[in-house]
Enzyme design. Sequence first.
Site, PDB file in Angstrom:
ATOM      1  N   MET A 131      -5.058   1.083   6.302  1.00 56.06           N
ATOM      2  CA  MET A 131      -6.084   2.051   6.000  1.00 56.06           C
ATOM      3  C   MET A 131      -7.464   1.522   6.353  1.00 56.06           C
ATOM      4  O   MET A 131      -8.325   2.321   6.698  1.00 56.06           O
ATOM      5  CB  MET A 131      -6.034   2.412   4.517  1.00 56.06           C
ATOM      6  CG  MET A 131      -4.920   3.371   4.150  1.00 56.06           C
ATOM      7  SD  MET A 131      -5.021   4.986   4.931  1.00 56.06           S
ATOM      8  CE  MET A 131      -6.545   5.628   4.320  1.00 56.06           C
ATOM      9  N   GLY A 161      -4.953   2.737  -4.118  1.00 52.17           N
ATOM     10  CA  GLY A 161      -5.809   3.308  -3.091  1.00 52.17           C
ATOM     11  C   GLY A 161      -5.044   3.880  -1.915  1.00 52.17           C
ATOM     12  O   GLY A 161      -5.285   5.002  -1.489  1.00 52.17           O
ATOM     13  N   GLU A 162      -4.108   3.117  -1.385  1.00 57.34           N
ATOM     14  CA  GLU A 162      -3.329   3.577  -0.240  1.00 57.34           C
ATOM     15  C   GLU A 162      -1.835   3.427  -0.491  1.00 57.34           C
ATOM     16  O   GLU A 162      -1.041   3.482   0.439  1.00 57.34           O
ATOM     17  CB  GLU A 162      -3.730   2.790   1.014  1.00 57.34           C
ATOM     18  CG  GLU A 162      -3.485   1.309   0.885  1.00 57.34           C
ATOM     19  CD  GLU A 162      -4.091   0.492   1.991  1.00 57.34           C
ATOM     20  OE1 GLU A 162      -3.336  -0.283   2.603  1.00 57.34           O
ATOM     21  OE2 GLU A 162      -5.292   0.614   2.236  1.00 57.34           O
ATOM     22  N   GLU A 163      -1.469   3.267  -1.741  1.00 53.02           N
ATOM     23  CA  GLU A 163      -0.069   3.080  -2.101  1.00 53.02           C
ATOM     24  C   GLU A 163       0.461   4.291  -2.854  1.00 53.02           C
ATOM     25  O   GLU A 163      -0.204   4.831  -3.727  1.00 53.02           O
ATOM     26  CB  GLU A 163       0.096   1.824  -2.962  1.00 53.02           C
ATOM     27  CG  GLU A 163      -0.241   0.553  -2.209  1.00 53.02           C
ATOM     28  CD  GLU A 163      -0.034  -0.687  -3.054  1.00 53.02           C
ATOM     29  OE1 GLU A 163       0.431  -0.572  -4.207  1.00 53.02           O
ATOM     30  OE2 GLU A 163      -0.336  -1.778  -2.551  1.00 53.02           O
TER      31      GLU A 163
END
Length: 103
Positions: A1, A39-41
């Site tokens: 990301m 956050g990006e999981e």
Amino acid sequence: MKDINDKYGHTGGDLVIRHVADTLMAASRDNDTAARVGGEEFALLLAGGSDIRARQAAERIGMMIAKVPVPDVGTVTVSIGVAACPAHANSGPLTHTRQCSLH
């Protein structure tokens, strides 16, 4: 990301996150649970599934995400780890087990 945010800004990153979330929701059944855990999981808890079924779902979801380009960003791919409870861990360290399965 980080690369996406650096190249396309946080707006592009948000589009990617929405794309992944939408794909997880489309791939899940009524009794599955999809959630953003960081956050990006993301996590997709498959009710009553086997390890084999989870791996098949992971492969299918990865292909679904890559198949549809994100507007203004393009094609994205994801890394997916699979862990089963209780086969790989109890509910406490399952997240750690999943992260280890990515490496």
